[in-house]
Design an enzyme around this catalytic site. Structure first.
Site, mmCIF file in Angstrom:
data_model
loop_
_atom_site.group_PDB
_atom_site.id
_atom_site.type_symbol
_atom_site.label_atom_id
_atom_site.label_comp_id
_atom_site.label_asym_id
_atom_site.label_seq_id
_atom_site.Cartn_x
_atom_site.Cartn_y
_atom_site.Cartn_z
ATOM 1 N N HIS A 227 13.583 2.247 -3.562
ATOM 2 C CA HIS A 227 13.740 3.704 -3.795
ATOM 3 C C HIS A 227 15.126 3.901 -4.441
ATOM 4 C CE1 HIS A 227 13.104 7.922 -3.327
ATOM 5 N NE2 HIS A 227 13.268 8.084 -2.015
ATOM 6 N N HIS A 268 6.887 3.066 -11.301
ATOM 7 C CA HIS A 268 6.951 4.289 -10.492
ATOM 8 C C HIS A 268 5.619 4.519 -9.793
ATOM 9 C CE1 HIS A 268 7.865 8.418 -9.304
ATOM 10 N NE2 HIS A 268 9.131 8.063 -9.482
ATOM 11 N N ASP A 323 16.260 5.085 -12.630
ATOM 12 C CA ASP A 323 17.375 4.225 -12.205
ATOM 13 C C ASP A 323 17.872 3.262 -13.275
ATOM 14 O OD1 ASP A 323 17.550 5.275 -9.564
ATOM 15 O OD2 ASP A 323 15.658 4.288 -9.148
HETATM 16 N N1 NMX Z 1 8.875 -5.138 -11.086
HETATM 17 C C1 NMX Z 1 8.075 -6.055 -10.514
HETATM 18 N N2 NMX Z 1 6.877 -5.766 -9.949
HETATM 19 C C2 NMX Z 1 6.479 -4.484 -10.009
HETATM 20 C C3 NMX Z 1 7.251 -3.491 -10.618
HETATM 21 C C4 NMX Z 1 8.509 -3.854 -11.167
HETATM 22 N N3 NMX Z 1 9.330 -2.973 -11.718
HETATM 23 N N4 NMX Z 1 6.591 -2.316 -10.514
HETATM 24 C C5 NMX Z 1 5.457 -2.568 -9.856
HETATM 25 N N5 NMX Z 1 5.378 -3.875 -9.529
HETATM 26 C C6 NMX Z 1 4.350 -4.547 -8.755
HETATM 27 C C7 NMX Z 1 4.337 -3.983 -7.336
HETATM 28 O O1 NMX Z 1 5.307 -4.621 -6.523
HETATM 29 C C8 NMX Z 1 2.932 -4.245 -6.913
HETATM 30 O O2 NMX Z 1 2.809 -5.612 -6.545
HETATM 31 P P1 NMX Z 1 1.843 -6.058 -5.325
HETATM 32 O O3 NMX Z 1 0.470 -5.587 -5.713
HETATM 33 O O4 NMX Z 1 2.016 -7.536 -5.309
HETATM 34 O O5 NMX Z 1 2.358 -5.345 -4.105
HETATM 35 C C9 NMX Z 1 2.124 -4.032 -8.200
HETATM 36 O O6 NMX Z 1 3.077 -4.201 -9.260
HETATM 37 C C10 NMX Z 1 1.502 -2.665 -8.297
HETATM 38 O O7 NMX Z 1 2.501 -1.685 -8.074
HETATM 39 P P2 NMX Z 1 2.388 -0.230 -8.709
HETATM 40 O O8 NMX Z 1 1.113 0.371 -8.216
HETATM 41 O O9 NMX Z 1 2.585 -0.309 -10.175
HETATM 42 O O10 NMX Z 1 3.663 0.509 -8.121
HETATM 43 P P3 NMX Z 1 3.951 1.058 -6.649
HETATM 44 O O11 NMX Z 1 3.587 2.482 -6.621
HETATM 45 O O12 NMX Z 1 3.377 0.177 -5.610
HETATM 46 O O13 NMX Z 1 5.527 0.868 -6.569
HETATM 47 C C11 NMX Z 1 7.783 1.005 -7.275
HETATM 48 C C12 NMX Z 1 6.423 1.695 -7.276
HETATM 49 C C13 NMX Z 1 8.798 1.977 -7.836
HETATM 50 C C14 NMX Z 1 8.173 0.648 -5.840
HETATM 51 C C15 NMX Z 1 7.707 -0.296 -8.154
HETATM 52 O O14 NMX Z 1 7.381 0.065 -9.476
HETATM 53 C C16 NMX Z 1 9.000 -1.098 -8.120
HETATM 54 O O15 NMX Z 1 9.175 -1.893 -7.195
HETATM 55 N N6 NMX Z 1 9.909 -0.899 -9.123
HETATM 56 C C17 NMX Z 1 11.205 -1.573 -9.111
HETATM 57 C C18 NMX Z 1 12.145 -0.874 -8.140
HETATM 58 C C19 NMX Z 1 12.610 0.457 -8.685
HETATM 59 O O16 NMX Z 1 13.055 0.574 -9.815
HETATM 60 N N7 NMX Z 1 12.505 1.492 -7.823
HETATM 61 C C20 NMX Z 1 12.979 2.845 -8.165
HETATM 62 C C21 NMX Z 1 11.833 3.876 -8.223
HETATM 63 C C22 NMX Z 1 12.330 5.268 -8.461
HETATM 64 N N8 NMX Z 1 13.147 5.743 -7.363
HETATM 65 O O17 NMX Z 1 14.321 6.003 -7.554
HETATM 66 O O18 NMX Z 1 12.686 5.852 -6.211
HETATM 67 C C1 MLT Z 2 12.162 9.488 -7.908
HETATM 68 O O1 MLT Z 2 13.061 10.335 -8.055
HETATM 69 O O2 MLT Z 2 11.657 8.881 -8.866
HETATM 70 C C2 MLT Z 2 11.690 9.216 -6.576
HETATM 71 O O3 MLT Z 2 12.229 9.903 -5.550
HETATM 72 C C3 MLT Z 2 10.572 8.322 -6.341
HETATM 73 C C4 MLT Z 2 9.297 9.097 -6.202
HETATM 74 O O4 MLT Z 2 9.147 10.175 -6.748
HETATM 75 O O5 MLT Z 2 8.421 8.567 -5.501
#
Ligand code: NMX
Ligand code: MLT
Length: 388
Positions: A227, A268, A323
């Site tokens: 997050h 995301h 981010d």
């Molecule tokens: N890098 C590597 N793997 C990823 C990424 C990424 N940037 N985005 C998604 N995946 C993987 C995810 O871990 C999941 O794997 P598994 O099935 O093995 O659990 C698969 O792809 C499907 O995930 P999604 O449905 O695309 O995304 P989800 O809604 O589960 O997760 C995040 C969203 C934001 C947690 C994920 O995209 C992520 O881990 N991003 C990197 C961390 C990040 O930048 N977070 C900040 C988000 C915004 N914020 O500020 O909160």
């Molecule tokens: C964001 O600002 O991207 C977040 O708080 C993550 C989200 O909306 O789930």
């Protein structure tokens, strides 16, 4: 929508997915669409970036942009509330310097709540918002060992200027820093009702815990690397990569994925294209620091990572999120230590989460407030048994 309207047929497949896409409630401050991103009270975020953070606080609490009198009144109201009712520097001095700044922020919010809670949701939310600039500045000062001769808090200044004047850094371009932080705050304040930190804050508040407890808890949720702390991790990546050569950047991204590590700053839960908040920050970077080495690296990352991530069909959104760019901008204006970056996200979210808590507690259900959060969980690997 009528009470009987079916919003979603919940299936087994929805279980253990972190409530992804499951309707839970309504939100009056913002909504997020997969392609256009966040809108505050109906306004697309990209149309709000030139407003001051104070004006956006007014918007989130009043659901209208302020006119000039309302804007001045909001600033005067925040100034009146700004004084921290206790010796926060003394408390900060007792905390381990190796502790993460997000933990310090959560402790600070909890501590202020112990010193003074009115029990009125809006009063407490506004008081905390007004005190955040000083909390942030004092945290930096104590952690950096600059905890003597701290300038008095000049509450006639804007929130961002109060932070900058508490920090009181030499040899930096204050105007540039203030512009980057003001934009940062506006972009990060709110992101719909269901993002983890906001949801956590509202869940805690539903027990009628205090605003301070709810928002301290929300900060803990925000502190995780998936997050809010992704902004810290993203700049740490950039510093590690050290070159904007696309071949090297691609090698790095592939290496991280091979090690099963996330590519921070991409992906995301809701968005399905580049986050407009990232687009705004890239435009700001092109204006103020196009030749900054870190900015050049994120420019390359923005090109390379989506292509590589898109090779994995499981990843729903390979594009840049909020981010990706904030760390490079903060670094450029003199805030070079990435471990603080999530606290700026926290500072911003205090305003959005505060507004959402006030709505949920004082407006919803004809003013009765949303009841105690209590979703249903099914038993797994448990059969009824008795102690023999
Ligand atoms: N890098 C590597 N793997 C990823 C990424 C990424 N940037 N985005 C998604 N995946 C993987 C995810 O871990 C999941 O794997 P598994 O099935 O093995 O659990 C698969 O792809 C499907 O995930 P999604 O449905 O695309 O995304 P989800 O809604 O589960 O997760 C995040 C969203 C934001 C947690 C994920 O995209 C992520 O881990 N991003 C990197 C961390 C990040 O930048 N977070 C900040 C988000 C915004 N914020 O500020 O909160
Ligand atoms: C964001 O600002 O991207 C977040 O708080 C993550 C989200 O909306 O789930």
């Amino acid at each position: 929508m009528g009470d009987e309207e079916v919003l979603l047929e919940v299936t087994n497949g929805h279980l253990n997915t972190g409530l992804r896409g499951v309707p839970v409630g309504t939100c009056r401050t913002s909504f997020v669409t997969p392609t256009e991103g966040v809108h505050y009270c109906g306004y697309p975020i990209k149309e709000l970036t030139n407003f001051s953070p104070e004006d956006i606080v007014y918007l989130l609490f009043n659901k209208e942009l302020p006119n000039s009198q309302q804007s001045a009144d909001m600033r005067a109201d925040l100034a009146k509330r700004a004084q921290i009712p206790g010796d926060l520097v003394a408390v900060f001095r007792t905390l381990p310097k190796y502790g993460h700044p997000m933990d310090w922020l959560s402790v600070a919010i909890h501590t202020i709540g112990m010193w003074e809670t009115t029990g009125d949701w809006k009063e407490d939310a506004m008081n905390l918002i007004a005190r955040m600039p000083r909390i942030m500045g004092l945290m930096y000062r104590v952690r950096e060992g600059r905890d003597e001769d701290i300038p008095a808090d000049d509450t006639s200044l804007s929130m961002v200027q109060r932070f900058a004047s508490t920090l009181d850094l030499d040899e930096i371009d204050n105007d540039k820093m203030e512009r980057v932080i003001a934009t940062y705050l506006v972009l990060h304040m709110d992101h719909g009702g269901g993002n983890l930190s906001t949801f956590t804050g509202k869940a805690i508040a539903s027990s009628k815990a205090t605003v301070y407890s709810a928002i301290a808890g929300a900060m803990n949720a925000l502190s995780g690397p998936l997050h809010g702390r992704a902004n810290q991790s993203c700049l740490e990546f950039v510093l590690k990569i050290g070159t904007s050569d696309p071949v090297e950047v691609e090698r790095f991204v592939r290496g991280e994925l091979a090690e099963k590590r996330p590519i921070f700053g991409f992906g995301h839960a809701v968005l399905r294209s580049e986050d407009p908040r990232a687009t705004v920050q890239f435009a700001l970077g092109e204006e103020i620091c196009p030749d900054d080495e870190n900015f050049k690296i994120i420019r390359t990352l923005r090109e390379v990572a989506p292509r590589v991530l898109a090779e994995n069909p499981k990843i729903s959104n390979p594009n840049a999120n909020v981010d990706i760019a904030s760390g490079a901008l903060l670094h450029h204006v003199g805030l070079e230590d990435p471990t603080y970056y999530t606290t700026f996200f926290g500072w911003a979210r205090v305003m959005g989460i505060g507004a959402q808590i006030v709505d949920e507690r004082t407006i919803f259900r004809n003013g009765k407030g949303t009841p105690l959060y209590r979703p249903k969980y099914y038993a797994e690997q448990q059969t009824l048994r008795h102690v023999e």
